[in-house]
Design a protein around this motif. Structure first.
Motif, PDB file in Angstrom:
ATOM      1  N   ASP A 181      -3.958  -8.274   0.073  1.00 12.42           N
ATOM      2  CA  ASP A 181      -2.693  -8.462   0.768  1.00 12.42           C
ATOM      3  C   ASP A 181      -3.002  -9.386   1.943  1.00 12.42           C
ATOM      4  N   GLU A 218      -1.307 -10.760   4.131  1.00 17.30           N
ATOM      5  CA  GLU A 218      -0.626 -10.521   5.399  1.00 17.30           C
ATOM      6  C   GLU A 218      -1.296  -9.416   6.202  1.00 17.30           C
ATOM      7  N   ARG A 219      -1.975  -8.502   5.527  1.00 14.78           N
ATOM      8  CA  ARG A 219      -2.562  -7.360   6.221  1.00 14.78           C
ATOM      9  C   ARG A 219      -4.080  -7.383   6.241  1.00 14.78           C
TER      10      ARG A 219
END
Length: 291
Positions: free
Chosen positions: A132, A134-135
């Motif tokens: 992920d 974004e994380r």
């Protein structure tokens, strides 16, 4: 009232691992310290968060709800802290790499990249689990698959030729035709986009119904078994480049078809491809592949 951040970190780590002992090991403290931190947090929020089942602890209903409410925020704080830690953090390059490509091709060549770029600290995570972006603090991924991933910038690494490969002790190079090949056990990597059915179709031969087969979920397992003489693998000449170059694997088939696939890709958010460290790695990777 002061927010008990250490207790929250202990709670999240224990919830993720399902064990106070493992949480203590990860955080570098004693299990009793973890227990005390969780008790402090339970007193702070006014309710029990864990239940004991036999010798294990699990989140109770309140704990599950609290974990879901704070998990993403705690992980973002942890990721941001890791990114900011130390002056050298600006020079870290985080890569996620398909395991077989990492083991078979990338790792033997990485010392050259590290020698050319001593200022870059490499962190390599060899797994098929897609990040992920974004994380997680992942700059680039080398991913195996069909290349159809929406929202990401995707570049093909190479066109791979797929060849039957085996130990020369099992069959000499060019000693078999498509029909006699079927007398041997056929090894198959299930994640490969190209399988034995594609190969037999390319040579115009209908495979026998009683073929001996063995299936593996990693190409390096299939390659290892082929080297050991356990059968004939259908594998990429890129993935098996070292074994082919050393003579440990040969193509036992006369005039094999020119069967190719594109299954390895550089993947990441479009913004990452313009950054200095990812760009240097990509440029180096392209030179190595061309060589």
């Amino acid at each position: 009232m002061t927010l008990p951040l250490r207790a929250i970190h202990a709670f999240v780590t224990t919830a993720q691992l399902g064990s106070m002992v493992q949480a203590a090991d990860r955080l570098g403290v004693t299990p009793s310290a973890i227990s005390q931190q969780i008790q402090q947090l339970e007193a702070h929020v006014g309710t029990r968060l864990f239940a004991r089942v036999g010798r294990r602890i699990i989140l109770n209903e309140a704990g599950e709800r609290y974990f879901e409410l704070i998990r993403e925020e705690v992980e973002r704080i942890d990721t941001a802290t890791q990114q900011m830690r130390g002056i050298s953090a600006a020079q870290v390059l985080n890569l996620r790499v398909a395991p077989t490509f990492a083991v078979q091709w990338l790792l033997p060549r990485l010392p050259r990249f590290m020698q050319d770029h001593p200022e870059i600290e490499l962190r390599v995570d060899a797994t098929n689990d897609p990040p992920d972006f974004e994380r997680e603090a992942i700059d680039l991924e080398i991913r195996h698959g069909n290349g159809a991933w929406a929202g990401l910038h995707v570049e093909s690494l190479a066109e791979e030729r797929m060849l039957p490969l085996c130990s020369p002790d099992l069959a000499a190079a060019g000693s078999l035709d498509a029909h006699s090949l079927q007398d041997h056990r056929l090894l198959h990597s299930i994640k490969n986009l190209t399988g034995w059915s594609h190969w037999f179709a390319a040579v115009g031969v209908a495979p026998k119904p009683d073929l001996q087969r063995a299936h593996f979920d990693r190409a390096h397992m299939s390659i290892s078994l082929a080297k050991a003489g356990a059968g004939i693998a259908l594998e990429s000449t890129l993935t098996a480049a070292a074994e082919i170059a050393s003579g440990a694997l040969v193509c036992p088939v006369k005039n094999p078809p020119d069967l190719t696939q594109r299954s390895l890709w550089i993947v990441g958010p479009p913004l990452h491809f313009g950054r200095r460290r990812p760009r240097r790695f990509i440029d180096w990777l392209r030179r190595e592949l061309a060589a």
